[in-house]
Design an enzyme around this catalytic site. Structure first.
Site, PDB file in Angstrom:
ATOM      1  N   LYS A 143       0.846  -1.509   0.333  1.00 42.10           N
ATOM      2  CA  LYS A 143       0.223   0.010   0.092  1.00 42.10           C
ATOM      3  C   LYS A 143       0.184   1.543   0.167  1.00 42.10           C
ATOM      4  O   LYS A 143       1.662   1.655   1.155  1.00 42.10           O
ATOM      5  CB  LYS A 143      -0.782   0.510   0.898  1.00 42.10           C
ATOM      6  CG  LYS A 143      -2.063   1.344   1.351  1.00 42.10           C
ATOM      7  CD  LYS A 143      -2.710   1.679   2.312  1.00 42.10           C
ATOM      8  CE  LYS A 143      -1.697   2.722   2.819  1.00 42.10           C
ATOM      9  NZ  LYS A 143      -1.447   4.010   1.604  1.00 42.10           N
TER      10      LYS A 143
ATOM     11  N   GLU B 254      10.566   0.661  10.087  1.00 42.83           N
ATOM     12  CA  GLU B 254      11.373   2.146   9.249  1.00 42.83           C
ATOM     13  C   GLU B 254      10.626   3.392  10.056  1.00 42.83           C
ATOM     14  O   GLU B 254       9.541   4.016   9.236  1.00 42.83           O
ATOM     15  CB  GLU B 254      12.101   2.239   8.287  1.00 42.83           C
ATOM     16  CG  GLU B 254      12.411   0.548   7.680  1.00 42.83           C
ATOM     17  CD  GLU B 254      14.217   0.964   8.476  1.00 42.83           C
ATOM     18  OE1 GLU B 254      14.679   2.148   9.001  1.00 42.83           O
ATOM     19  OE2 GLU B 254      14.786   0.413   8.245  1.00 42.83           O
TER      20      GLU B 254
ATOM     21  N   GLU C  80      10.572  15.865  14.946  1.00 43.31           N
ATOM     22  CA  GLU C  80      10.040  15.772  13.524  1.00 43.31           C
ATOM     23  C   GLU C  80      10.358  16.808  12.587  1.00 43.31           C
ATOM     24  O   GLU C  80       8.812  17.017  12.666  1.00 43.31           O
ATOM     25  CB  GLU C  80      10.035  14.630  12.649  1.00 43.31           C
ATOM     26  CG  GLU C  80      11.158  14.350  12.302  1.00 43.31           C
ATOM     27  CD  GLU C  80      10.993  12.790  11.321  1.00 43.31           C
ATOM     28  OE1 GLU C  80       9.957  12.404  11.759  1.00 43.31           O
ATOM     29  OE2 GLU C  80      11.062  11.943  10.801  1.00 43.31           O
TER      30      GLU C  80
HETATM   31  P1  NAD Z   1       2.478   8.655   7.967  1.00 41.48           P
HETATM   32  O1  NAD Z   1       2.987   7.653   8.904  1.00 41.48           O
HETATM   33  O2  NAD Z   1       2.124   9.524   7.956  1.00 41.48           O
HETATM   34  O3  NAD Z   1       1.876   6.802   6.712  1.00 41.48           O
HETATM   35  C1  NAD Z   1       3.109   6.003   6.074  1.00 41.48           C
HETATM   36  C2  NAD Z   1       2.012   5.249   5.289  1.00 41.48           C
HETATM   37  O4  NAD Z   1       1.097   5.069   6.558  1.00 41.48           O
HETATM   38  C3  NAD Z   1       1.455   5.617   3.850  1.00 41.48           C
HETATM   39  O5  NAD Z   1       1.340   4.819   3.754  1.00 41.48           O
HETATM   40  C4  NAD Z   1       0.139   6.051   4.877  1.00 41.48           C
HETATM   41  O6  NAD Z   1      -1.318   5.979   4.151  1.00 41.48           O
HETATM   42  C5  NAD Z   1       0.192   4.609   5.871  1.00 41.48           C
HETATM   43  N1  NAD Z   1      -0.921   4.767   7.167  1.00 41.48           N
HETATM   44  C6  NAD Z   1      -0.986   6.477   7.820  1.00 41.48           C
HETATM   45  N2  NAD Z   1      -2.354   6.437   9.194  1.00 41.48           N
HETATM   46  C7  NAD Z   1      -2.409   5.071   9.269  1.00 41.48           C
HETATM   47  C8  NAD Z   1      -2.972   3.949  10.007  1.00 41.48           C
HETATM   48  N3  NAD Z   1      -4.016   4.515  10.691  1.00 41.48           N
HETATM   49  N4  NAD Z   1      -3.515   3.194   9.484  1.00 41.48           N
HETATM   50  C9  NAD Z   1      -2.008   2.083   8.510  1.00 41.48           C
HETATM   51  N5  NAD Z   1      -1.610   2.966   7.764  1.00 41.48           N
HETATM   52  C10 NAD Z   1      -1.925   4.188   8.201  1.00 41.48           C
HETATM   53  O7  NAD Z   1       4.228   8.717   7.064  1.00 41.48           O
HETATM   54  P2  NAD Z   1       4.246   9.651   6.029  1.00 41.48           P
HETATM   55  O8  NAD Z   1       4.170  11.240   6.716  1.00 41.48           O
HETATM   56  O9  NAD Z   1       3.905   9.557   4.717  1.00 41.48           O
HETATM   57  O10 NAD Z   1       5.960  10.054   6.129  1.00 41.48           O
HETATM   58  C11 NAD Z   1       6.660  10.614   7.026  1.00 41.48           C
HETATM   59  C12 NAD Z   1       7.194  10.042   7.938  1.00 41.48           C
HETATM   60  O11 NAD Z   1       8.099   8.722   7.282  1.00 41.48           O
HETATM   61  C13 NAD Z   1       8.667  10.569   8.994  1.00 41.48           C
HETATM   62  O12 NAD Z   1       8.368  10.331  10.053  1.00 41.48           O
HETATM   63  C14 NAD Z   1       9.462   9.573   7.960  1.00 41.48           C
HETATM   64  O13 NAD Z   1      10.627   9.614   9.026  1.00 41.48           O
HETATM   65  C15 NAD Z   1       9.457   8.213   8.201  1.00 41.48           C
HETATM   66  N6  NAD Z   1      10.065   7.742   6.767  1.00 41.48           N
HETATM   67  C16 NAD Z   1      10.954   7.175   7.867  1.00 41.48           C
HETATM   68  C17 NAD Z   1      11.795   6.329   6.986  1.00 41.48           C
HETATM   69  C18 NAD Z   1      12.990   5.119   7.101  1.00 41.48           C
HETATM   70  O14 NAD Z   1      13.244   4.352   6.828  1.00 41.48           O
HETATM   71  N7  NAD Z   1      13.245   5.434   8.446  1.00 41.48           N
HETATM   72  C19 NAD Z   1      12.517   6.634   5.515  1.00 41.48           C
HETATM   73  C20 NAD Z   1      10.922   7.303   5.066  1.00 41.48           C
HETATM   74  C21 NAD Z   1      10.406   8.149   6.287  1.00 41.48           C
END
Ligand code: NAD
Length: 470
Positions: free
Chosen positions: A167, A242, A374
């Site tokens: 997804k 991650e 962040e």
């Molecule tokens: P997010 O957690 O909002 O979303 C990530 C994914 O989770 C998306 O596909 C989203 O649709 C899904 N999602 C959101 N709410 C959900 C729920 N309640 N249940 C299931 N899935 C859900 O994060 P984002 O804003 O897309 O990305 C930014 C974050 O990702 C930052 O915190 C960044 O540091 C982190 N990140 C970490 C790494 C790593 O390797 N550690 C790499 C890239 C990004």
């Protein structure tokens, strides 16, 4: 959506995909939910039997074909990525080759999933250890690296013999769907890769409940990671997380300042600061603080902000309005607590796209939001420190532990500090440490497990011990 080897979802409600550079709608994608999530698992489960029984060599061959097609289409994909995500075209091209390196690396590594024989204490016994693919893998990915966050999971999963349901983030589904289209063209069998777009809660709920999904691999925020970790408990899935980071960038008084400035600018401002390992806090030792801040500010002022498809752009738009609001909030909070904005600090081209000026704030300290949470945007707070022990303690003060950077020309200091940092990745005189062959992942609330390197494929394998008596 790509489910069960078919392109589906036109009949469903659609979600707009927006170009953050000009807020135009560039595409619509289906808003899938529970039904589609289940169909995808049915398909992946069905395909697991045959895919896992292929030889590693056969899987490798198909992964290399996929790699070749991605390479042939990388310019088109980079353009698509810039349009849905915002990063400048040359950065998007860079992401395409970084993303593709996971496919070729794991196409090789899948052939080296070795077992063991263990000396038995009974001469009439033999003890064998085998590694087997874990089963159906669910992968949930963020918008900031629309290609790499998928290939870093799907590459090793497929090489290990697993099948996947993916997804992608709602903001950046187009790159993900294009990857699936190329996988299909490469001859990766039907149902091995399924991509479901749409409602994250509904989709993940089905995947978490389904006991056929044996592994959840997630990249995204710590908040959502914790929710998924709780959700995975009922079916005791293997999980890799991650999550968010808060990288300190430490400049010691003996550092090569030009090298440090070049690295901090790349680490902080690429992807408009929306990178999990990007610098969040800069710590500079007192005697070089002024010189460093001046050099850094000069370099930041030179960065050109704009639509990533235009020539000469260094920093693209942010992903959306909320992202811009968060940077604004962090700048205002820092200023209210004594921070001094030495460049940037303002939203740009309001009404046109989601732009924010690359910003440097001096006189930062740990009372400020940007030194703890962040920012996920183009804001670099600079704090001054006196002693080595002090900076290690300050660097370790957040719950995050993904990446940290240290700049020093003194080998003893370099080793001492790197070893004391509670971080999964340390860039020692290196602002861009991430590569396919090395383990990537965090300590503390930055996650669980590793992606990349031989560590990354272990996450998709079960260990089976066979005891033979005769
Ligand atoms: P997010 O957690 O909002 O979303 C990530 C994914 O989770 C998306 O596909 C989203 O649709 C899904 N999602 C959101 N709410 C959900 C729920 N309640 N249940 C299931 N899935 C859900 O994060 P984002 O804003 O897309 O990305 C930014 C974050 O990702 C930052 O915190 C960044 O540091 C982190 N990140 C970490 C790494 C790593 O390797 N550690 C790499 C890239 C990004």
């Amino acid at each position: 959506m790509f489910i069960d080897g078919q392109w589906k979802g036109n009949h469903l409600e659609q979600i707009n995909v927006i170009n953050p550079a000009d807020k135009e709608i560039i595409a619509q994608i289906p808003k899938g939910g529970g039904a589609e999530a289940k169909q995808a698992v049915d398909a992946a489960y069905k395909a697991f039997k045959t895919w896992s029984q292929k030889t590693a060599e056969e899987r490798s061959h198909l992964l290399f074909k996929w790699h070749q097609l991605i390479n042939e289409n990388k310019e088109e994909m980079a353009k698509l990525m810039t349009m849905e995500q915002g990063k400048p075209y040359k950065e998007a091209l860079g992401e395409m080759s970084y993303a593709n390196s996971f496919i070729s690396w794991y196409a090789e590594e899948g052939k080296r999933i070795y077992g063991e024989t263990i000396p038995a204490s009974d001469s009439r016994k033999r003890l064998l250890v085998q590694k087997q693919p874990v089963g159906v893998v669910a992968a949930i990915t963020p918008w900031n690296f629309p290609a790499a966050m998928i290939t870093r999971k799907v590459g090793p999963a497929l090489a290990a013999g697993c099948t996947v349901v993916v997804k992608p983030a709602e903001e950046t589904p187009l790159t993900a769907l294009k990857l699936a289209e190329l996988a299909e063209q490469a001859g990766i069998p039907k149902c091995v890769i399924n991509v479901v777009t749409g409602n994250p809660q509904e989709i993940s709920e089905i995947w978490l409940k389904d006991e056929r999904v044996r592994k959840l691999t997630f990249t995204g925020s710590t908040e959502v990671g914790k929710l998924l970790m709780r959700g995975a408990a009922d079916t005791v899935k293997k999980i890799s997380l991650e999550l968010g980071g808060h990288a300190p960038f430490i400049v010691m008084d003996d550092a090569d300042l030009d090298k440090a400035v070049q690295a901090v600018v790349a680490s902080k401002f690429r992807n408009a600061g929306q990178t999990c390992i990007c610098t969040n806090r800069v710590y500079v030792q007192e005697s070089v603080a002024e010189a460093f801040s001046e050099k850094m500010t000069k370099a930041v002022i030179d960065l050109k902000v704009g639509d990533g498809l235009k020539e000469g752009i260094d920093v693209g738009p942010m992903i959306n309005e909320e992202a811009v609001e968060k940077v604004k909030e962090h700048v205002a909070d820092a200023v209210s607590k004594g921070g001094q904005v030495v460049c940037g600090g303002e939203e740009l081209n309001k009404g046109e796209g989601y732009y924010f000026q690359p910003t440097v704030v001096t006189h930062a300290d740990e009372s400020m939001l940007c030194m703890n949470e962040e920012t996920f945007g183009p804001l670099a707070p600079i704090a001054v420190f006196k002693e080595e022990d002090e900076v290690v303690q300050r660097a370790n003060h957040t719950p995050f532990g993904l990446a940290a950077y240290v700049f020093t020309e003194n080998i003893g200091r370099a080793i001492r500090i790197s070893e004391q940092l509670e971080y999964g990745i340390v860039g020692l005189n290196d602002g861009l440490p991430s590569v396919a062959q090395a383990p990537f992942g965090g300590y503390k609330e930055s996650g669980l497990g590793r992606e990349g390197g031989h560590h990354g494929i272990e996450e998709f394998l079960e260990v089976k011990y066979i005891s033979i008596a005769f």
